[in-house]
Design an enzyme around this catalytic site. Structure first.
Site, PDB file in Angstrom:
ATOM      1  N   GLU A 185     -42.551 -31.290  28.274  1.00  0.00           N
ATOM      2  CA  GLU A 185     -42.715 -31.357  26.828  1.00  0.00           C
ATOM      3  C   GLU A 185     -44.107 -31.849  26.494  1.00  0.00           C
ATOM      4  OE1 GLU A 185     -40.832 -33.521  22.872  1.00  0.00           O
ATOM      5  OE2 GLU A 185     -39.657 -33.384  24.702  1.00  0.00           O
TER       6      GLU A 185
ATOM      7  N   ASP B  79     -30.021 -40.401  38.663  1.00  0.00           N
ATOM      8  CA  ASP B  79     -28.960 -39.409  38.449  1.00  0.00           C
ATOM      9  C   ASP B  79     -29.116 -38.835  37.050  1.00  0.00           C
ATOM     10  OD1 ASP B  79     -26.658 -37.939  38.093  1.00  0.00           O
ATOM     11  OD2 ASP B  79     -25.315 -39.464  38.923  1.00  0.00           O
TER      12      ASP B  79
ATOM     13  N   HIS C  76     -47.005 -29.944  14.600  1.00  0.00           N
ATOM     14  CA  HIS C  76     -46.096 -28.834  14.832  1.00  0.00           C
ATOM     15  C   HIS C  76     -46.225 -27.741  13.773  1.00  0.00           C
ATOM     16  CE1 HIS C  76     -44.336 -32.094  17.195  1.00  0.00           C
ATOM     17  NE2 HIS C  76     -43.766 -31.167  17.916  1.00  0.00           N
TER      18      HIS C  76
END
Length: 781
Positions: A85, A294, A384
């Site tokens: 990202e 995990d 954005h």
């Protein structure tokens, strides 16, 4: 399906079984050449995966330094963040900077638990009740049985919950430095078998069924019970952000942050959102992936509760992570790269899970601070924002860069080049600033692609330069500016046609072809171009400049390399180019290369000046930068004299784009910012970079007078000599202001040195040549 396919070596993790599986995939028509290229050995992944075929890579960015406070200990810490990202690591770093400048982030470790919840099913509710009452009196013996099967797990409590004929038994453990899911499963399984045997023996009650997990542990799920009672590590992180830091680093105010925070919390409560945070999951996922955690536990671990509280001179941020499931041993933590990232955080191995959990909370809060500030300031939306058309054209693909495509281009310059074969190498080249900016917002195939062109007689090192559209560059600048000041983004877009970035995709192609056709040898050798506006395709094929074949290359931070002879030779060559373009300037349409005047975008440059003045902490430098407003007035109210020659100038003429070959010949490249302007502009920029921090006035005088004589001018011509001062002011206002603003996001080595040199040059020229700038400006007007 009549027959289910059998994959070779199912479950095995050996070199041979992996080879069989990859061959099987290839036979089935599946490509596996990339996935099979792994840096992991079979031994390293043994017991961590089945049916192994390779590995995928996630790029890792460096986060930090972050000032972390734990009790009386203050420490600058770092972390690796694995993510795809864009802007995530940059945002975490901005938050870390803001927090560190405000005294750091303080973390508190509350507790660490792991839960497993065996379920026992009986025939009647009475039997279930009897069982629930039996458990507490047998806790010591159950604990002893459970702990025999682990070196780390300690059973601290069993909490029975009756649901009709079933009893869910929540086993609460501490698990040392492991996250503990696997070890508590093993311990609970053996404890469960012990319970079944003992309870049946003592009560003669038979179980209808029993299973290791009745879904009461909230394993890899979010639940109110886990948050309230504990699962994983419970951590709090706090940071008192100073108002001055909020304004300077985060580009907003505490009042604005709080004003937006309160109603947004109200809505999340109304909507039933679990907790309240901005994007905790991004930070936790990135650190999890980098350190071998995990990933299935990401969901529950990303429960975060953010709180803001106004203080006298700032804002208190508090983040609580109540269910952070992490470990520093076991699982993927032993893999080489993941283990190295744990070592970076000083969290490897036994005794470090508490520190690890605390650091994750601290870095998560860093991201919360930065992202929330970006939303409130408008930066998030600006970064954005879609500018113009976003629908992809039939863009150039990497696979098109083949022998046929390239030799067709080269053949237009020399038909013999059609006989070359093309061989790409895998060398990665550092792209220029413009390309790097564009890559943030564009998925096009742009940048540098080196290759060898070979025939039976020779091999030539060449380069494809695939250029971005000017609008792509503006989008990149717009996105970067959003992190500096959202209003700067608007101004960059508003004045996009008045900056030197306008038409940058065609200007360089024009210049290289033109100089090649007129016999200039001071640029990289030109081998052809390809333009297709419908596909937004603009490609140059040119000589590859091997750094090993250059004595001066990318030397903008090494003025000591530039000897008087080198500088004089560079002035000679750029002047030859300037004089060539001066003679044909009327034939060059403004749609190809436009004139540059700061007056066309005064508002943009004033905003840049305001930003860098506000950002500067040192009084002398701040006063120096304030002078740029006066310079902006000077170069916009009256432009340079019409008696000065106008030509195509490089306009980015510094030692990053001008080098010396090993044979002493100069080489000038990267012409994408070329504009029509006076030749003085290139000269003063080059001197500002190469003269060094201590200027030898005799050398400066000799360079200026040498350049003046090349144009057959005289230093008594006040208009000519004022041209240097005008160009220096324009360079400071229109280029160095950009560099200084960029330093808010990235440290550059040269701006302060170059700015000082420019001011020294202005003062020297005024004094040495008796230039009355007010008088000259009046004459120009």
């Amino acid at each position: 399906m009549e027959q289910y396919p059998i994959v070779p070596g199912r479950g095995l993790v050996t070199p041979y079984s992996t080879k069989l599986r990859l061959e099987y995939l290839n036979e089935e028509g599946h490509e596996s050449s990339q996935i099979s290229m792994s840096g992991l050995s079979h031994t390293e992944v043994q017991n961590k995966i089945e049916s192994y075929i390779g590995s995928v890579e996630i790029p890792v960015g460096l986060v930090g330094p972050l000032l972390h406070v734990d009790g009386d200990t203050e420490e600058l810490v770092y972390a690796g963040a694995a993510t795809l990202e864009g802007a995530l690591v940059a945002s975490m770093n901005r938050g870390a900077k803001a927090a560190s400048l405000s005294g750091g982030i303080t973390t508190t470790f509350v507790h660490q638990k792991m839960v497993r919840c065996p379920m026992f099913i009986f025939h009647t509710p009475d039997e279930a009740l009897t069982f629930a009452r039996w458990l507490p009196s047998h806790f010591i013996s159950i604990k002893k049985e459970a702990e025999q099967h682990s070196n780390h797990a300690q059973l601290v409590a069993i909490d029975p919950v009756i649901t009709e004929t079933a009893v869910h038994t929540r086993f609460y453990y501490t698990t040392g430095d492991a996250s503990g899911q696997n070890m508590t499963t093993t311990c609970s399984w053996h404890a469960m078998l012990f319970i079944v045997e003992q309870f049946s023996k003592e009560t003669s009650i038979e179980f209808k069924n029993y299973v290791i997990e009745g879904n009461g542990s909230s394993d890899k799920k979010v639940s109110s019970h886990a948050v309230k009672n504990g699962r994983g590590a419970h951590i709090t992180a706090t940071c008192y952000l100073k108002e001055s830091v909020i304004e300077k680093v985060l580009r907003t105010t505490s009042d604005s942050l709080l004003e937006c925070f309160i109603p947004s919390v109200a809505l999340t409560k109304k909507d039933g959102m679990f907790g309240y945070n901005i994007n905790v999951a991004n930070a936790i996922a990135a650190i999890f992936a980098a350190t071998g955690q995990d990933l299935g536990s990401l969901h529950e671990s990303s429960v975060g509760i953010l709180h803001l509280e106004k203080k006298a001179d700032g804002l208190l941020f508090t983040l609580t992570l109540p269910t952070l499931v992490v470990g520093t041993i076991g699982g993927g933590t032993s893999l080489p790269k993941q283990n190295e990232m744990l070592r970076l955080m000083k969290c490897e191995g036994n005794g470090n899970v508490q520190r690890f959990a605390q650091l994750i909370a601290a870095f998560a809060l860093s991201l919360e601070i930065s992202t929330f500030a970006a939303i409130v300031s408008g930066e998030f939306a600006k970064a954005h924002e879609k500018l113009g058309r976003n629908k992809p054209a039939n863009w150039l693909t990497r696979s098109e860069l083949n022998t046929e495509f390239i030799t067709r281009i080269m053949g237009q310059v020399d038909p013999k080049h059609k006989e070359f074969s093309i061989h790409f190498n895998h060398k990665e080249l550092e792209n220029g600033i413009v390309t790097n900016l564009t890559s943030r917002t564009s998925k096009k195939t742009i940048g540098f692609f080196p290759f060898q062109a070979k025939n039976e007689h020779t091999s030539i090192s060449l380069l494809i330069k695939s250029k971005a559209l000017d609008m792509d560059v503006i989008k990149g600048l717009h996105s970067m500016a959003a992190s500096i000041d959202p209003s700067l983004s608007d101004l960059i877009y508003r004045y996009r046609h008045q900056t030197e970035y306008f038409n940058c995709h065609v200007k360089e192609l024009f210049v290289y072809e033109n100089l090649h056709n007129h016999g200039f040898l001071s640029t990289p050798k030109y081998y052809g171009k390809k333009e297709n506006i419908n596909r937004e395709l603009f490609v140059l094929v040119m000589e590859y400049l091997d750094p090993d074949a250059m004595s001066h290359f990318n030397s903008e931070n090494k003025p000591e390399l530039w000897k008087p002879k080198d500088i004089q030779n560079m002035i000679t060559e750029i002047t030859n180019i300037h004089k060539h373009y001066h003679t044909i300037i009327d034939s060059i349409d403004n749609s190809q290369i436009q004139p540059f005047f700061a007056a066309n975008a005064t508002e943009l440059y004033q905003k840049l000046i305001d930003i860098i003045v506000k950002e500067e902490d040192h009084t002398d430098r701040k006063n120096q930068l304030k002078t740029l407003t006066t310079f902006l007035t000077d170069i916009t109210e009256q432009t340079y004299s019409t008696s000065l020659p106008v030509c195509v100038i490089h306009n980015d003429f510094n030692p990053r784009n001008a080098g010396i070959r090993a044979n002493g010949k100069v080489c000038i490249y990267d012409w994408e910012l070329a504009v029509k302007n006076i030749p003085h502009r290139d000269i003063v920029e080059f001197l500002a970079f190469t003269l060094g921090s201590t200027i030898d006035e005799n050398n400066l005088k000799s360079y200026l007078e040498y350049h003046t004589k090349l144009w057959q001018k005289d230093t008594s011509d006040s208009q000519w000599m004022y041209g240097y001062i005008y160009a220096l002011k324009e360079f400071l206002v229109c280029r160095m202001s950009f560099y200084k603003a960029a330093e808010i996001l990235m440290k550059l080595k040269f701006p302060d040195r170059v700015i000082d040199t420019c001011f020294t040059m202005i003062a020297y020229i005024k004094k040495e040549y008796n230039i009355n700038t007010e008088k000259v400006r009046t004459q120009n007007a």
